[in-house]
Scaffold this active site. Sequence first.
Site, PDB file in Angstrom:
ATOM      1  NE  ARG A 121      -4.214  -2.211   1.751  1.00 48.13           N
ATOM      2  CZ  ARG A 121      -4.222  -2.628   2.413  1.00 48.13           C
ATOM      3  NH1 ARG A 121      -3.304  -3.497   3.126  1.00 48.13           N
ATOM      4  NH2 ARG A 121      -4.965  -4.257   1.967  1.00 48.13           N
ATOM      5  CE  LYS A 143       0.518  13.871 -15.208  1.00 47.90           C
ATOM      6  NZ  LYS A 143      -0.206  13.827 -16.870  1.00 47.90           N
ATOM      7  CD  GLU A 185       8.746  16.510 -22.836  1.00 50.20           C
ATOM      8  OE1 GLU A 185       8.081  17.654 -22.232  1.00 50.20           O
ATOM      9  OE2 GLU A 185       8.316  15.100 -23.577  1.00 50.20           O
ATOM     10  CE  LYS A 227       5.590  17.431 -15.070  1.00 51.19           C
ATOM     11  NZ  LYS A 227       6.647  16.281 -15.289  1.00 51.19           N
ATOM     12  CD  GLU A 237      -2.746  16.356 -16.965  1.00 53.41           C
ATOM     13  OE1 GLU A 237      -1.770  16.211 -17.003  1.00 53.41           O
ATOM     14  OE2 GLU A 237      -3.406  15.964 -18.188  1.00 53.41           O
ATOM     15  NE  ARG A 241       0.832  17.233 -13.436  1.00 52.94           N
ATOM     16  CZ  ARG A 241       1.556  15.785 -13.243  1.00 52.94           C
ATOM     17  NH1 ARG A 241       1.465  15.817 -11.984  1.00 52.94           N
ATOM     18  NH2 ARG A 241       2.632  15.494 -12.821  1.00 52.94           N
ATOM     19  CG  ASN A 245      -0.896  16.866 -21.571  1.00 50.10           C
ATOM     20  OD1 ASN A 245      -0.037  16.508 -20.905  1.00 50.10           O
ATOM     21  ND2 ASN A 245      -2.274  17.249 -20.987  1.00 50.10           N
ATOM     22  CG  HIS A 248       3.213  15.878 -24.308  1.00 47.56           C
ATOM     23  ND1 HIS A 248       3.802  16.929 -24.710  1.00 47.56           N
ATOM     24  CD2 HIS A 248       3.480  14.995 -24.166  1.00 47.56           C
ATOM     25  CE1 HIS A 248       4.673  16.899 -24.041  1.00 47.56           C
ATOM     26  NE2 HIS A 248       4.829  15.862 -23.283  1.00 47.56           N
ATOM     27  CG  HIS A 252       0.229  10.659 -26.719  1.00 49.94           C
ATOM     28  ND1 HIS A 252       0.039  11.851 -25.713  1.00 49.94           N
ATOM     29  CD2 HIS A 252       1.786  11.298 -26.276  1.00 49.94           C
ATOM     30  CE1 HIS A 252       0.817  11.814 -24.706  1.00 49.94           C
ATOM     31  NE2 HIS A 252       1.508  11.516 -24.895  1.00 49.94           N
ATOM     32  CG  HIS A 265       7.691  10.862 -25.024  1.00 47.20           C
ATOM     33  ND1 HIS A 265       6.468  10.975 -25.805  1.00 47.20           N
ATOM     34  CD2 HIS A 265       7.940  12.645 -24.685  1.00 47.20           C
ATOM     35  CE1 HIS A 265       5.563  11.952 -24.847  1.00 47.20           C
ATOM     36  NE2 HIS A 265       6.591  12.450 -24.092  1.00 47.20           N
TER      37      HIS A 265
HETATM   38  N1  NAD Z   1       6.432   9.900 -15.522  1.00 44.43           N
HETATM   39  C1  NAD Z   1       5.840  11.250 -16.353  1.00 44.43           C
HETATM   40  O1  NAD Z   1       5.533  12.348 -16.111  1.00 44.43           O
HETATM   41  C2  NAD Z   1       6.943  11.108 -17.597  1.00 44.43           C
HETATM   42  C3  NAD Z   1       6.569  12.256 -18.822  1.00 44.43           C
HETATM   43  C4  NAD Z   1       7.316  12.265 -19.789  1.00 44.43           C
HETATM   44  C5  NAD Z   1       7.737  10.544 -20.071  1.00 44.43           C
HETATM   45  N2  NAD Z   1       7.266   9.833 -19.483  1.00 44.43           N
HETATM   46  C6  NAD Z   1       7.665   8.301 -19.934  1.00 44.43           C
HETATM   47  O2  NAD Z   1       9.065   8.436 -20.015  1.00 44.43           O
HETATM   48  C7  NAD Z   1       9.695   6.946 -20.183  1.00 44.43           C
HETATM   49  C8  NAD Z   1      10.688   7.794 -21.283  1.00 44.43           C
HETATM   50  O3  NAD Z   1      11.800   8.164 -20.889  1.00 44.43           O
HETATM   51  P1  NAD Z   1      13.655   8.404 -21.630  1.00 44.43           P
HETATM   52  O4  NAD Z   1      13.125   9.009 -22.816  1.00 44.43           O
HETATM   53  O5  NAD Z   1      13.959   9.171 -20.242  1.00 44.43           O
HETATM   54  O6  NAD Z   1      13.890   6.908 -21.825  1.00 44.43           O
HETATM   55  P2  NAD Z   1      14.246   5.176 -21.573  1.00 44.43           P
HETATM   56  O7  NAD Z   1      14.086   4.887 -20.166  1.00 44.43           O
HETATM   57  O8  NAD Z   1      13.917   4.295 -22.223  1.00 44.43           O
HETATM   58  O9  NAD Z   1      15.621   5.814 -21.489  1.00 44.43           O
HETATM   59  C9  NAD Z   1      16.030   5.962 -23.059  1.00 44.43           C
HETATM   60  C10 NAD Z   1      17.394   4.557 -23.411  1.00 44.43           C
HETATM   61  O10 NAD Z   1      18.318   5.107 -22.712  1.00 44.43           O
HETATM   62  C11 NAD Z   1      19.503   5.085 -22.073  1.00 44.43           C
HETATM   63  N3  NAD Z   1      20.081   5.453 -20.411  1.00 44.43           N
HETATM   64  C12 NAD Z   1      19.050   6.700 -19.692  1.00 44.43           C
HETATM   65  N4  NAD Z   1      20.577   6.981 -18.924  1.00 44.43           N
HETATM   66  C13 NAD Z   1      21.298   6.576 -20.608  1.00 44.43           C
HETATM   67  C14 NAD Z   1      22.616   7.341 -18.718  1.00 44.43           C
HETATM   68  N5  NAD Z   1      22.794   8.162 -18.649  1.00 44.43           N
HETATM   69  N6  NAD Z   1      23.719   7.214 -20.115  1.00 44.43           N
HETATM   70  C15 NAD Z   1      23.803   5.834 -21.567  1.00 44.43           C
HETATM   71  N7  NAD Z   1      22.072   5.618 -21.704  1.00 44.43           N
HETATM   72  C16 NAD Z   1      20.941   6.027 -20.904  1.00 44.43           C
HETATM   73  C17 NAD Z   1      17.617   3.806 -21.173  1.00 44.43           C
HETATM   74  O11 NAD Z   1      18.786   2.656 -21.197  1.00 44.43           O
HETATM   75  C18 NAD Z   1      17.002   3.223 -22.704  1.00 44.43           C
HETATM   76  O12 NAD Z   1      18.111   2.586 -23.331  1.00 44.43           O
HETATM   77  C19 NAD Z   1       8.375   6.867 -21.198  1.00 44.43           C
HETATM   78  O13 NAD Z   1       7.809   5.206 -20.654  1.00 44.43           O
HETATM   79  C20 NAD Z   1       7.093   8.095 -21.014  1.00 44.43           C
HETATM   80  O14 NAD Z   1       6.374   7.153 -21.226  1.00 44.43           O
HETATM   81  C21 NAD Z   1       6.377  10.078 -18.550  1.00 44.43           C
END
Ligand code: NAD
Length: 363
Positions: A121, A143, A185, A227, A237, A241, A245, A248, A252, A265
Amino acid sequence: MVKVKVELGNRSYDILINTGILSKIGEFLLSFNFSSKVVVISNPTVFGIYGDIIMKSLKQAEFDASYILIPDGEEYKDYFWCYHIITQLLQKGLDRKSCLIALGGGVIGDITGFVASIYMRGISHIQVPTTLLAQVDSSVGGKTGVNHYLGKNMIGTFYQPRMVVIDISTLKSLSKREFFSGLSEVIKYGVIWDLHLFEYLEKNLEKISDLSDSYLFNIIKRSCEIKADIVSKDERESGLRAILNFGHTIGHAIETETEYKRFLHGEAVSIGMCLEAEISQRLGLLDIDASKRIKSLIASSTLPFQLPDGVSFSKLKLHIKIDKKKEADKIKFILPIEIGKVMIKEVKLEEFLDIYEKKSSCC
Ligand SMILES: NC(=O)c1ccc[n+]([C@@H]2O[C@H](COP(=O)([O-])OP(=O)(O)OC[C@H]3O[C@@H](n4cnc5c(N)ncnc54)[C@H](O)[C@@H]3O)[C@@H](O)[C@H]2O)c1
């Protein structure tokens, strides 16, 4: 080191930003009342580079530290891997006072936050983001979630971390493509909230692209402040918030249409920002120079700025229609009205297509 505070009453937390602070994680954790068991969740790519530093730091601070790795990739951000992590946490004997540490990009951050929110929990977690996208966006704001095969991020919670630790030097090992995807971003924050940040990006893009520490520090700090400010005002949101987007809605739809294979992304969001700025311009809300400046900064950041071949607005419309942001037959767009300011505007689906058709017949 700088601290940015996310103000959420008794769930407030600090974002610590500096270079080389991964080795201090153990020390930072001592200021909380966690039990000695802490578990780092990561993937082999990131843990292979930074695992030793973080584990050493935790052990020096006398934590009973261990780790769990999941494979690298968005496709592993799912319920199966959650379940796998939870099984291991139970086997390791983690209790309600234990803490999880998410070491990686947004994928690791999202799944770790989600597991933390449901394990017994809810237990504490710390975000240690290692991609630019995760540092400026996903690690802050609470999130969490995983994907369902019927939709991305369809299972999730709002659950804030206890602390975010951003070590800027981790960006040195990140691929350039991932770096610029995260920069998208940062550009977004400039457009929606802060003209000065936008101008700073325009002026210093080269030094930022060269990963110069002080420039990275400035843009990451400012992005986190923005942020944090927005999340503090509207955690769930229900209003403000939603401006995060910007880019986005179309972004998306592009990701869905291209099956998440063609664009990262931030790349899809870049195209979305350019097109949404154009829509704003078409509706007479944004002047053409501002729209061009947005597109130009995105293009200079080696990010895509137009729809790829084979993807039409009418195809995107279908995806937008089933997107969770749709209300009745209207799409809620975040439209810039000047650089640094946006408005939330509902546009009828038909009107959306008209805007595009008008554009293609005149430009
Ligand atoms: N929670 C939120 O508010 C929110 C907002 C935006 C995106 N997201 C989510 O985030 C995800 C995308 O995140 P991302 O773009 O970080 O992608 P990711 O986590 O897949 O990382 C991208 C790649 O970089 C590699 N990597 C990470 N750090 C590294 C480093 N320092 N050196 C070398 N390689 C490294 C990872 O292993 C991966 O292969 C999606 O799932 C998306 O839905 C969430």
